[in-house]
Design a protein around this motif. Sequence first.
Motif: not given
Length: 52
Positions: A1-11, A16-24
């Motif tokens: 998995m690439d740690l792309d903070f720009e693409t996943n900015k919203y997640d 504010w809730h736990q989601n799959k992107t944050k877990q990954a």
Amino acid sequence: MDLDFETNKYDLFDDWHQNKTKQAFTQKLQQQAQIEKTHLPKLLSREDLESV
């Protein structure tokens, strides 16, 4: 998995809730931290330096 903070900015930052992107991201960062911990140099104590 690439740690792309720009693409996943919203997640990561706006949702504010736990989601799959944050877990990954959390899992990947923890794995990287464990790898880096194994490569840390051994710290010498004062007694180690005195015996040299």
